[in-house]
Design a protein around this motif. Structure first.
Motif, PDB file in Angstrom:
ATOM      1  N   SER A  59      -0.348 -22.413  12.141  1.00 40.90           N
ATOM      2  CA  SER A  59      -1.102 -23.588  12.585  1.00 40.90           C
ATOM      3  C   SER A  59      -1.664 -23.415  13.992  1.00 40.90           C
ATOM      4  O   SER A  59      -2.702 -23.978  14.321  1.00 40.90           O
ATOM      5  CB  SER A  59      -0.208 -24.838  12.542  1.00 40.90           C
ATOM      6  N   GLU A  60      -0.998 -22.618  14.842  1.00 45.01           N
ATOM      7  CA  GLU A  60      -1.417 -22.526  16.241  1.00 45.01           C
ATOM      8  C   GLU A  60      -1.910 -21.138  16.647  1.00 45.01           C
ATOM      9  O   GLU A  60      -2.384 -20.953  17.766  1.00 45.01           O
ATOM     10  CB  GLU A  60      -0.254 -22.930  17.156  1.00 45.01           C
ATOM     11  N   VAL A  61      -1.784 -20.161  15.765  1.00 45.77           N
ATOM     12  CA  VAL A  61      -2.219 -18.805  16.091  1.00 45.77           C
ATOM     13  C   VAL A  61      -3.369 -18.442  15.168  1.00 45.77           C
ATOM     14  O   VAL A  61      -3.263 -18.584  13.953  1.00 45.77           O
ATOM     15  CB  VAL A  61      -1.065 -17.798  15.901  1.00 45.77           C
ATOM     16  N   PRO A  62      -4.484 -17.988  15.718  1.00 43.99           N
ATOM     17  CA  PRO A  62      -5.627 -17.659  14.868  1.00 43.99           C
ATOM     18  C   PRO A  62      -5.343 -16.463  13.973  1.00 43.99           C
ATOM     19  O   PRO A  62      -4.563 -15.583  14.308  1.00 43.99           O
ATOM     20  CB  PRO A  62      -6.735 -17.324  15.888  1.00 43.99           C
ATOM     21  N   GLY A  63      -6.009 -16.461  12.826  1.00 47.47           N
ATOM     22  CA  GLY A  63      -5.875 -15.337  11.918  1.00 47.47           C
ATOM     23  C   GLY A  63      -4.681 -15.454  10.999  1.00 47.47           C
ATOM     24  O   GLY A  63      -3.792 -16.290  11.195  1.00 47.47           O
ATOM     25  N   GLU A  64      -4.664 -14.628   9.984  1.00 49.72           N
ATOM     26  CA  GLU A  64      -3.591 -14.605   9.010  1.00 49.72           C
ATOM     27  C   GLU A  64      -3.056 -13.186   8.903  1.00 49.72           C
ATOM     28  O   GLU A  64      -3.694 -12.234   9.349  1.00 49.72           O
ATOM     29  CB  GLU A  64      -4.095 -15.096   7.650  1.00 49.72           C
ATOM     30  N   ILE A  65      -1.883 -13.057   8.300  1.00 50.26           N
ATOM     31  CA  ILE A  65      -1.257 -11.755   8.126  1.00 50.26           C
ATOM     32  C   ILE A  65      -0.869 -11.596   6.664  1.00 50.26           C
ATOM     33  O   ILE A  65      -0.273 -12.501   6.064  1.00 50.26           O
ATOM     34  CB  ILE A  65      -0.003 -11.605   9.001  1.00 50.26           C
ATOM     35  N   ALA A  66      -1.199 -10.451   6.097  1.00 46.71           N
ATOM     36  CA  ALA A  66      -0.703 -10.095   4.776  1.00 46.71           C
ATOM     37  C   ALA A  66       0.456  -9.136   4.980  1.00 46.71           C
ATOM     38  O   ALA A  66       0.369  -8.185   5.775  1.00 46.71           O
ATOM     39  CB  ALA A  66      -1.797  -9.449   3.934  1.00 46.71           C
ATOM     40  N   PHE A  67       1.541  -9.384   4.275  1.00 48.75           N
ATOM     41  CA  PHE A  67       2.758  -8.598   4.417  1.00 48.75           C
ATOM     42  C   PHE A  67       3.066  -7.921   3.099  1.00 48.75           C
ATOM     43  O   PHE A  67       3.129  -8.564   2.047  1.00 48.75           O
ATOM     44  CB  PHE A  67       3.919  -9.507   4.822  1.00 48.75           C
ATOM     45  N   CYS A  68       3.224  -6.597   3.143  1.00 44.37           N
ATOM     46  CA  CYS A  68       3.589  -5.814   1.960  1.00 44.37           C
ATOM     47  C   CYS A  68       4.847  -5.029   2.300  1.00 44.37           C
ATOM     48  O   CYS A  68       4.908  -4.363   3.330  1.00 44.37           O
ATOM     49  CB  CYS A  68       2.470  -4.862   1.561  1.00 44.37           C
ATOM     50  N   GLU A  69       5.837  -5.095   1.422  1.00 49.19           N
ATOM     51  CA  GLU A  69       7.150  -4.509   1.687  1.00 49.19           C
ATOM     52  C   GLU A  69       7.431  -3.362   0.733  1.00 49.19           C
ATOM     53  O   GLU A  69       7.123  -3.438  -0.455  1.00 49.19           O
ATOM     54  CB  GLU A  69       8.210  -5.602   1.528  1.00 49.19           C
ATOM     55  N   SER A  70       8.030  -2.280   1.273  1.00 44.90           N
ATOM     56  CA  SER A  70       8.465  -1.176   0.434  1.00 44.90           C
ATOM     57  C   SER A  70       9.969  -1.003   0.603  1.00 44.90           C
ATOM     58  O   SER A  70      10.635  -1.842   1.227  1.00 44.90           O
ATOM     59  CB  SER A  70       7.732   0.112   0.805  1.00 44.90           C
ATOM     60  N   VAL A  71      10.527   0.073   0.103  1.00 44.75           N
ATOM     61  CA  VAL A  71      11.977   0.271   0.133  1.00 44.75           C
ATOM     62  C   VAL A  71      12.496   0.415   1.558  1.00 44.75           C
ATOM     63  O   VAL A  71      13.557  -0.119   1.899  1.00 44.75           O
ATOM     64  CB  VAL A  71      12.366   1.514  -0.695  1.00 44.75           C
ATOM     65  N   THR A  72      11.763   1.119   2.416  1.00 41.50           N
ATOM     66  CA  THR A  72      12.270   1.408   3.764  1.00 41.50           C
ATOM     67  C   THR A  72      11.356   0.958   4.890  1.00 41.50           C
ATOM     68  O   THR A  72      11.648   1.223   6.059  1.00 41.50           O
ATOM     69  CB  THR A  72      12.512   2.927   3.932  1.00 41.50           C
ATOM     70  N   SER A  73      10.265   0.298   4.574  1.00 38.94           N
ATOM     71  CA  SER A  73       9.334  -0.102   5.633  1.00 38.94           C
ATOM     72  C   SER A  73       8.453  -1.238   5.135  1.00 38.94           C
ATOM     73  O   SER A  73       8.618  -1.731   4.016  1.00 38.94           O
ATOM     74  CB  SER A  73       8.462   1.081   6.071  1.00 38.94           C
ATOM     75  N   SER A  74       7.511  -1.641   5.976  1.00 40.32           N
ATOM     76  CA  SER A  74       6.607  -2.721   5.604  1.00 40.32           C
ATOM     77  C   SER A  74       5.254  -2.483   6.244  1.00 40.32           C
ATOM     78  O   SER A  74       5.111  -1.691   7.174  1.00 40.32           O
ATOM     79  CB  SER A  74       7.163  -4.074   6.068  1.00 40.32           C
ATOM     80  N   LEU A  75       4.269  -3.193   5.748  1.00 37.27           N
ATOM     81  CA  LEU A  75       2.909  -3.080   6.252  1.00 37.27           C
ATOM     82  C   LEU A  75       2.405  -4.468   6.601  1.00 37.27           C
ATOM     83  O   LEU A  75       2.509  -5.393   5.779  1.00 37.27           O
ATOM     84  CB  LEU A  75       2.009  -2.429   5.192  1.00 37.27           C
ATOM     85  N   TYR A  76       1.890  -4.624   7.818  1.00 33.48           N
ATOM     86  CA  TYR A  76       1.320  -5.890   8.262  1.00 33.48           C
ATOM     87  C   TYR A  76      -0.191  -5.712   8.366  1.00 33.48           C
ATOM     88  O   TYR A  76      -0.672  -4.865   9.113  1.00 33.48           O
ATOM     89  CB  TYR A  76       1.908  -6.304   9.614  1.00 33.48           C
ATOM     90  N   ILE A  77      -0.924  -6.505   7.629  1.00 34.52           N
ATOM     91  CA  ILE A  77      -2.374  -6.353   7.531  1.00 34.52           C
ATOM     92  C   ILE A  77      -3.048  -7.554   8.186  1.00 34.52           C
ATOM     93  O   ILE A  77      -2.744  -8.706   7.841  1.00 34.52           O
ATOM     94  CB  ILE A  77      -2.800  -6.247   6.050  1.00 34.52           C
ATOM     95  N   GLU A  78      -3.965  -7.310   9.123  1.00 34.56           N
ATOM     96  CA  GLU A  78      -4.612  -8.399   9.850  1.00 34.56           C
ATOM     97  C   GLU A  78      -6.131  -8.327   9.837  1.00 34.56           C
ATOM     98  O   GLU A  78      -6.787  -9.288  10.240  1.00 34.56           O
ATOM     99  CB  GLU A  78      -4.116  -8.429  11.298  1.00 34.56           C
ATOM    100  N   LYS A  79      -6.719  -7.218   9.411  1.00 35.68           N
ATOM    101  CA  LYS A  79      -8.174  -7.109   9.410  1.00 35.68           C
ATOM    102  C   LYS A  79      -8.769  -8.103   8.415  1.00 35.68           C
ATOM    103  O   LYS A  79      -8.309  -8.221   7.284  1.00 35.68           O
ATOM    104  CB  LYS A  79      -8.603  -5.690   9.062  1.00 35.68           C
ATOM    105  N   GLU A  80      -9.817  -8.806   8.866  1.00 38.40           N
ATOM    106  CA  GLU A  80     -10.380  -9.885   8.050  1.00 38.40           C
ATOM    107  C   GLU A  80     -10.820  -9.441   6.657  1.00 38.40           C
ATOM    108  O   GLU A  80     -10.558 -10.151   5.675  1.00 38.40           O
ATOM    109  CB  GLU A  80     -11.535 -10.545   8.803  1.00 38.40           C
ATOM    110  N   PRO A  81     -11.491  -8.283   6.493  1.00 39.70           N
ATOM    111  CA  PRO A  81     -11.881  -7.869   5.137  1.00 39.70           C
ATOM    112  C   PRO A  81     -10.674  -7.638   4.227  1.00 39.70           C
ATOM    113  O   PRO A  81     -10.725  -7.946   3.030  1.00 39.70           O
ATOM    114  CB  PRO A  81     -12.659  -6.566   5.370  1.00 39.70           C
ATOM    115  N   ASP A  82      -9.585  -7.123   4.805  1.00 36.07           N
ATOM    116  CA  ASP A  82      -8.380  -6.875   4.010  1.00 36.07           C
ATOM    117  C   ASP A  82      -7.690  -8.189   3.648  1.00 36.07           C
ATOM    118  O   ASP A  82      -7.184  -8.346   2.530  1.00 36.07           O
ATOM    119  CB  ASP A  82      -7.414  -5.969   4.778  1.00 36.07           C
TER     120      ASP A  82
END
Length: 285
Positions: A227-250
Motif C-alpha cells: 500500500s505504501e511502497v511503489p511497485g510489486e514483487i513476484a516471488f518464485c521459490e525453489s528447493v534452496t533459493s528464491s527469485l524476486y522479480i520487480e521489472k515491470e514487463p516481468d
C-alpha cells in the motif's frame, strides 16, 4: 508498523530516484564511492541492510543538503536496521526466505498460484508439521520442527485482525488430491481452506485437471502488492533459493498468467462446493 524489509525497499527506491535525478549510472556511483556495482544494485532493490555512513555518502553525492530531508533519510535508515519479529526464528529460516517473510509482513495483497502445496498462510499445524518433516528428513530434532510450525502459525495472523492481508489463491487440483500426513490431516486441511475462504479478504479458487493446459504449468509464484511502497514483487521459490522479480514487463507477464488461470479455475463458490464434497468423501484407501 512497517517491516524492516519494506523500509529497506522504500529507502532503496528513494536512493535510486535521487541517482536517476542526477543522471548518474549505477556503475559511476559505485566507482565514485568505492562501492561495487553489485552493492549499489542490492541497496536500491532493498536486498541489504544499509549503513548510515553509506547512505550519507550517497546523499552527499546526489546533492541532498536540506537538514529535514537528511534527517528523514537517516531516520529511515535506522528504522530499516531494526529486527522484525520473525528474526526470533532465524535458526529455522534460510536467509533467502527471511526476506520473503519480511515482505509478506507488510504486503497489502498477495496473489498466488500453487501447483503442489497448500499456501503457508492457510496450512494447519498438522499439515505444516508433515511438510517440514518431509522437506528436512535429516532434521531429527522435533523441537526445531515445532518452532517452524509455530512460525508458520504466527504468520497466519496477517490474514486476521482489523486490517487483514488480502489473499487470492489459485490452487491446482493436485494440491488437494495429494495426501499429506494422512487422511485425517488432509480432511482437516481442506475444511480449514473452506473456512478461510469464507473471510471477505480471502479468495480461493481450484484449478481443475479438466481445465487442461494453462500458462502456469511447471511453476508456482506469488505477486505481492504494497500500500505504501511503489511497485510489486513476484516471488518464485525453489528447493534452496528464491527469485524476486520487480521489472515491470516481468510483473505484467505474471499478472497476465494469474488472470488467465483465474478465468480457467472454478469460481470461488464452485471451489468451496468442490472442496466440501472432497472433505465429505474423505481420503480413504
Amino acid at each position: 508498523m512497517d517491516s524492516p524489509t519494506v523500509l529497506r525497499r522504500r529507502l532503496g527506491s528513494e536512493l535510486r530516484r535521487l541517482r536517476e535525478r542526477t543522471g548518474r549510472q549505477a556503475k559511476s556511483v559505485a566507482d565514485e564511492l568505492g562501492f561495487s556495482a553489485t552493492k549499489i544494485s542490492r541497496i536500491e532493490s532493498g536486498q541489504t541492510t544499509l549503513k548510515e555512513s553509506d547512505v550519507r555518502a550517497m546523499l552527499e553525492l546526489y546533492g541532498v543538503s536540506d537538514p529535514a530531508e537528511l534527517h528523514q533519510f537517516v531516520s529511515l535508515t535506522r528504522r530499516s536496521t531494526q529486527r522484525g519479529w520473525w528474526h526470533d526464528y532465524g535458526d529455522t529460516l534460510p536467509d533467502w526466505f527471511q526476506t520473503y517473510v519480511g515482505l509478506e509482513a507488510d504486503a497489502s495483497r498477495i496473489r498466488s498460484y500453487e501447483s503442489e502445496l497448500v499456501p503457508g498462510l492457510f496450512q494447519t499445524a498438522g499439515y505444516a508439521r508433515e511438510v517440514f518433516r518431509t522437506f528436512w528428513p535429516e532434521q531429527k530434532d522435533e523441537r526445531m520442527i515445532e518452532r517452524r510450525v509455530k512460525l508458520r502459525m504466527q504468520r497466519q495472523e496477517l490474514i486476521r485482525g482489523p486490517e487483514p492481508l488480502t489473499v487470492h489463491a489459485v490452487l491446482s487440483e493436485a494440491v488437494l488430491r495429494r495426501v499429506v500426513g494422512g487422511a485425517d490431516v488432509m480432511t482437516e486441511q481442506v475444511n480449514e481452506l473452506i473456512k478461510a475462504a469464507q473471510q471477505p479478504n480471502i479468495t480461493v479458487q481450484v484449478l481443475s485437471f479438466n481445465a487442461g493446459a494453462h500458462p502456469a504449468m511447471g511453476t508456482n509464484f506469488r505477486i505481492l502488492s504494497f500500500s505504501e511502497v511503489p511497485g510489486e514483487i513476484a516471488f518464485c521459490e525453489s528447493v534452496t533459493s528464491s527469485l524476486y522479480i520487480e521489472k515491470e514487463p516481468d510483473i505484467a507477464r505474471h499478472e497476465y498468467v494469474f488472470d488467465h488461470i483465474t478465468s480457467l479455475a472454478m469460481t470461488p463458490a464452485e471451489s468451496a462446493s468442490w472442496m466440501q464434497q472432497l472433505a465429505t468423501e474423505g481420503y480413504g484407501p
